[in-house]
Design an enzyme around this catalytic site. Sequence first.
Site, PDB file in Angstrom:
ATOM      1  N   HIS A  63      14.031 -15.904 -13.323  1.00 37.64           N
ATOM      2  CA  HIS A  63      13.847 -15.637 -14.751  1.00 37.64           C
ATOM      3  C   HIS A  63      15.196 -15.293 -15.376  1.00 37.64           C
ATOM      4  O   HIS A  63      15.949 -14.474 -14.840  1.00 37.64           O
ATOM      5  CB  HIS A  63      12.872 -14.471 -14.961  1.00 37.64           C
TER       6      HIS A  63
ATOM      7  N   CYS B 183      14.917 -20.256 -17.662  1.00 33.84           N
ATOM      8  CA  CYS B 183      14.922 -20.338 -19.125  1.00 33.84           C
ATOM      9  C   CYS B 183      16.349 -20.205 -19.649  1.00 33.84           C
ATOM     10  O   CYS B 183      17.131 -19.390 -19.146  1.00 33.84           O
ATOM     11  CB  CYS B 183      14.043 -19.234 -19.716  1.00 33.84           C
TER      12      CYS B 183
END
Length: 376
Positions: free
Chosen positions: A145, A187
Site C-alpha cells: 500500500h 497506488c
Amino acid sequence: YCFAISLRFWCVDQAEQFFRSGHTNNWAVLVCTSRFWFNYRHVANTLSVYRSVKRLGIPDSHIVLMLADDMACNPRNPKPATVFSHKNMELNVYGDDVEVDYRSYEVTVENFLRVLTGRIPPSTPRSKRLLSDDRSNILIYMTGHGGNGFLKFQDSEEITNIELADAFEQMWQKRRYNELLFIIDTCQGASMYERFYSPNIMALASSQVGEDSLSHQPDPAIGVHLMDRYTFYVLEFLEEINPASQTNMNDLFQVCPKSLCVSTPGHRTDLFQRDPKNVLITDFFGSVRKVEITTETINLQQGSEIMESSYKEDQMDEELMEPLKYAEQLPVAQIIHQKPKLKDWHPPGGFILGLWALIIMVFFKTYGIKHMKFIF
C-alpha cells in the site's frame, strides 16, 4: 570477396548484439510490505514473480525474498500451506521450495535499505545478502500500500521516494549493479520513481500519481482478492517467455493497458543508457550465462592436437543436433484461462449424525430394546 566481408561484419554485429547488456550475473530483490489477511494479494503478487524468475533461471542463492506475512500458515487460510494466484485454485505459487529470506517483522525499511546498500552486520548469513557487483543486473519488485511519494511497510512505517533514490545512488557509487529494473505495484506507484537520478535504472509502475492500483481475481471462498491487476497481467506475459526468448522491454510496457488495469501503468527510461527495444526480458527476469570473446592467444599444453581434433568432432556433433527447446514446467498459460471447477458436494457432519439417530429411533420403535444385541 565482398560477400565474405559483409558476412564478417554481420557476424561481428551479431556478436555485439549478443553481448550488448554487459552483465554476467542476475539478482532479484522481491518485497511484499503488507501484513494481515486482507492483503493476501500482495503476498501472491510477490510469490508469483518469485516463481517466474526461478523458472527463467535465477537461483534462490541470487534471490532475496521479503514477505511481511505468512499467508500460507494464516489460521484463516482454508487450504493451509498454499497461496493461490488464480481463483480456479490450480496453481499454488507457494510451492514446495520457497526460500523466504526476510519474514514477518524482519521486513522493515531499515533492513530493505541495508540489503540494497550492503550495510549489514557481519553476522548476517549469506542468504540474506545482496552480493552483487558492477556486472550484475538487478530486478527489484515491490508491492503493498502506498501513496504520493511513499510506500508503507506493515502499516507501521514507510519508505519515501527520496530514500529509495538515495539508496540506488549508493548502490551505483559502490558499484553494486550494472543495470537495474525497478517495478512497483501500488497506488500512485509512478511517484516512487520520480526522484531517481542514478544511471542505468529503468522503472515501471502500476499506476500514475493520483490513481489507485486495483485488485483482481476475487475469491468468495476465502473472502479476499488473490492478485493485483498489474501483476496478474505481467505474470501472464512472463509465462510465454523462455530462456531463449527475444522479447524485449517494449513488449513488457504494453502488457497491461488501461482497458485491463483500469489504472494507467507508467514507465521511465530516461536514465537508462540502452534503447528498451534492445533490452531482452531475460536480461532481468532470467539468468542466461554469456561467454565473453577474447583476442588473446592461449597456449595449450601437450596433447593440443588431440584436444583440437576432439573439439572439431564435438563441433560437428553439435551441428547435427536439433536446436534446444525449452519445455514449460507448468501449463500456466492454460491454467489461468480455465473456469473454476465445481467443488464436490459432501454432506455436513450434523446431517450424518441426525440420520443415524433417526435410524436408531425407528429400530427401537419397531423391534424394542431386546434386539439391541443385533446392533452391537
